[in-house]
Design an enzyme around this catalytic site. Structure first.
Site, PDB file in Angstrom:
ATOM      1  N   GLU A  57       0.824  -1.100   0.121  1.00 16.24           N
ATOM      2  CA  GLU A  57      -0.147   0.083   0.084  1.00 16.24           C
ATOM      3  C   GLU A  57       0.801   1.134  -0.047  1.00 16.24           C
ATOM      4  OE1 GLU A  57      -4.055  -1.719   2.224  1.00 16.24           O
ATOM      5  OE2 GLU A  57      -2.767   0.000   3.199  1.00 16.24           O
TER       6      GLU A  57
ATOM      7  N   ASP B 251      -5.795  10.162   9.645  1.00 14.96           N
ATOM      8  CA  ASP B 251      -4.584   9.457  10.100  1.00 14.96           C
ATOM      9  C   ASP B 251      -3.969  10.068  11.306  1.00 14.96           C
ATOM     10  OD1 ASP B 251      -3.495   7.684   8.115  1.00 14.96           O
ATOM     11  OD2 ASP B 251      -3.900   9.338   6.627  1.00 14.96           O
TER      12      ASP B 251
END
Lengths: 400, 276
Positions: free
Chosen positions: B49, B60
């Site tokens: 990824e 995040d």
């Protein structure tokens, strides 16, 4: 523009704008919020409680004040000020936090979070949280913490925890990022009170509906004072909550012109500004599609404005729609011009406006002289200038 | 069959779990990423990824936020991330590469422009954190038409309806966010994950990769066996962050960690631990 205005659709779209663009963890709480909002929007008991709070706690209705001296001086339109600066806590922000807090209480949430730029929304949130005995955490960019220290102290005094956000540009957008991260982490007990008409659906519609009291009152007050509708409305636009609050009840009254005033900072041509509607492009940020300040790669650009409350790279999706349809006109005012508006109102009417609202005053300096003496111009005086005394004194070289 | 589908089928047949590292493209510098990707493949990872840096990474935690900031300081972008992926593909035609990022950089390219560019870079999957299926139909269709898998997230609070929806719109694999919170957060509850995975399994045939909160070989091994694979991101990026003055050291530490996880995953199921 059609005669009947019925936006947004059930998924929160204002034409191509708005919608729900969030990570999966936020989908369930957003659905829960939307269900509660749709339910209580029509609940007579909820509405009665909200109306009572607005009357006895906020101090509504706020006056529509005829600024006669200033109108004469400018030699054009009759200027009326919608006095949101006289609300409890000093701005229009409390209209929305009172509403969302009542919703939080009914949903059984025990913890309130908020983002804030100038600190007005943070103070309004800390205020209602104190009143309802709810835990309150306010996220504020570290740059804003420094330039709005008076409001930081007010929030702390009210029992809120103020978290200075050190990431990114350390301003309002970063505070919003951090509040979203908090919400994702604490979805079970936490209600996120967004302060502007941005964010994922239902926030833009919900905040608008809580702020629309401004326009509903103004319309009635204008009819009482002048016997007819106003000719033009002016309000400053950061995220755009005070502007949409004033505009919304007039959208179907096509004779009423609407002017949203964005912050041009050092000037739109310099790139150092906060005017996405005037000089940005459509994109997706903070849960909705709208006009944004972004570069060719889609990265968000840092914004600049003398007023922390307008220092935001996006704008409510409904404003994006009103711009594209031509129903509202969006203009911009530089920092320097805003200061002229600030001093004009202070000296002509003895009212010190917030630096955000000063942008609307500055545009009135341009617009009013172009209008007839029998025409009416309503300006939203969205907040009072007390919070900006340190900033202004510093500019004038005075130590407080 | 897409590279991702083929990879998960191969893993299922050999009874192994997918090891999926996440790194941010261009962190700590643009030249670091391609050699790091090859080194991770050598260490035994199955899918990579590749994080697309974004100025406002709302989902995040601080570690990946800072990785984005470091990459953006080098003028990294979605376009340059695609260039990195294409560069990697020149010498590795088998390892699937999934882009993970936020919607606005894709909006800036236009959906069609992005889908075409992703196809040219030979990308295998795209996970757009802030694009739920309701808003993502147009983009997903353009990707699927080019043989690229749109990958969707599931969360601990996702309803059964939601799982069914993701099963219908997603392909390649589903990414289960194992805890309510941002990337890199702590306190992973294994029993919770196990319960949720049963519900997800009952409603989809797609492979399920589990991420968020995976820190080391032990948690990776425990978690991986509840699904089809495990994603590890913040723990890798922390190695970059603690070795900013010595990227080679960062690379070695990442390889070491991934090697230990690979061993744990393969030993965890006993006999079938085949070498790559």
């Amino acid at each position: 523009m059609t005669e009947k205005y019925n936006m947004p659709d059930e998924r929160g779209h204002f034409g191509p704008y708005g919608g729900i663009f969030v990570a999966e963890t936020l989908i369930p709480p957003i659905q829960e919020l939307n269900a509660a909002y749709q339910k209580y929007l029509k609940d007579p008991e909820f509405i009665a409680e909200l109306d009572a709070d607005l009357k006895y706690y906020v101090g509504r209705p706020s006056p529509l004040y005829h600024a006669e001296r200033w109108s004469r001086e400018l030699g054009g339109a009759q200027i009326y000020l919608k006095r949101e600066d006289l609300n409890h806590t000093g701005s229009h922000k409390i209209n929305n936090t009172v509403g969302q807090a009542l919703l939080a209480k009914r949903m059984g949430k025990t913890r309130i979070i908020a983002e804030t730029g100038a600190g007005q929304h943070g103070v309004a949130t800390a205020t209602v949280a104190a009143r309802l005995g709810l835990e309150c955490v306010v996220y504020m960019g570290a740059v804003d913490v420094a330039r709005q220290s008076l409001n930081v102290y007010r929030m702390k005094l009210l029992g809120a925890k103020v978290v200075a956000v050190e990431s990114g540009s350390k301003t309002l957008k970063d505070a919003l990022n951090e509040a979203l991260r908090d919400w994702v982490t604490n979805v079970d007990n936490t209600f996120y009170i967004i302060g502007t008409v941005a964010g994922p659906h239902p926030y833009p519609a919900m905040v608008r509906d809580f702020q629309a009291i401004i326009g509903r009152e103004a319309k009635q007050q204008c009819l009482e004072a002048t016997g007819r509708l106003p000719d033009a409305l002016v309000a400053c636009v950061g995220g755009g909550s005070n502007a949409i609050g004033l505009f919304y009840p007039f959208i179907e009254d096509e004779s009423v012109k609407m002017y949203g005033v964005e912050a041009a900072g050092d000037g739109v041509a310099t790139g150092r500004h906060s005017a996405p509607l005037c000089a940005g492009r459509p994109g997706v940020l903070h849960g909705n599609r709208t006009y944004l300040m972004a570069d060719d790669d889609g990265e968000i650009i840092e914004t600049h404005s003398i007023s922390a409350g307008l220092d935001y790279p996006g704008v409510g999706p409904e404003h994006a729609w009103l711009k594209d349809t031509g129903r509202a006109t969006y203009v911009n005012i530089t920092d320097t011009e805003a200061l002229e508006g600030f001093y004009a109102l202070t000296h002509m009417e003895g009212i010190i406006p917030a630096l955000e609202s000063s942008h609307a005053m500055a545009y009135a300096l341009k617009l009013a002289p172009t209008m007839g003496k029998d025409e009416t111009l309503i300006i939203n005086l969205s907040g009072r200038g007390d919070k900006d005394m340190q900033t202004m004194a510093k500019r004038e070289g005075i130590e407080l | 069959m897409s590279r991702l589908a083929a990879k998960f089928e191969e893993l299922a047949q050999s009874g192994r779990k997918a090891l999926i590292p996440f790194i941010t493209a261009g962190d700590p510098s643009p030249g670091f990423t391609v050699p790091m990707m090859h080194a991770m493949v050598k260490a035994g990872v199955d899918v990579i990824e590749l994080g697309v840096p974004f100025s406002d990474p709302m989902a995040d935690g601080p570690v990946i936020q800072r990785a984005s900031e470091r990459a953006l300081a080098h003028k990294m972008s979605l376009r340059r991330t695609l260039e990195i992926a294409a560069e990697f593909r020149k010498t590795d035609q088998t390892t699937p590469v999934v882009l993970m990022g936020y919607l606005n950089p894709i909006e800036a390219m236009t959906y069609e422009g992005f889908a075409n560019a992703a196809q040219r870079a030979d990308i295998d999957g795209v996970l757009t954190v802030d694009l739920p299926p309701e808003e993502g139909q147009e983009c997903s269709a353009l990707l699927k038409a080019r043989g690229i898998d749109p990958i969707f997230l599931l969360a601990p609070n996702s309803s059964v309806d939601r799982v069914k929806k993701m099963d219908a719109v997603g392909s390649g694999y589903l990414y289960y966010v194992s805890l309510k919170g941002v990337t890199g957060a702590g306190h992973l509850d294994v029993a919770d994950v196990e319960n949720k995975l049963q519900q997800i399994r009952a409603n989809t045939q797609l492979p399920v990769a589990i991420g968020f909160g995976v820190k080391d070989a032990e948690t990776a091994n425990t978690i991986a066996h509840l699904g089809d694979g495990v994603v590890i991101g913040s723990a890798l990026i922390s190695k970059i962050e603690t070795n900013l003055d010595n990227p080679e050291q960062a690379k070695n530490e990442i390889v070491e960690l991934l090697t230990s996880i690979r061993q744990a995953l393969d030993c965890g199921l006993g006999t079938e631990g085949v070498q790559e």
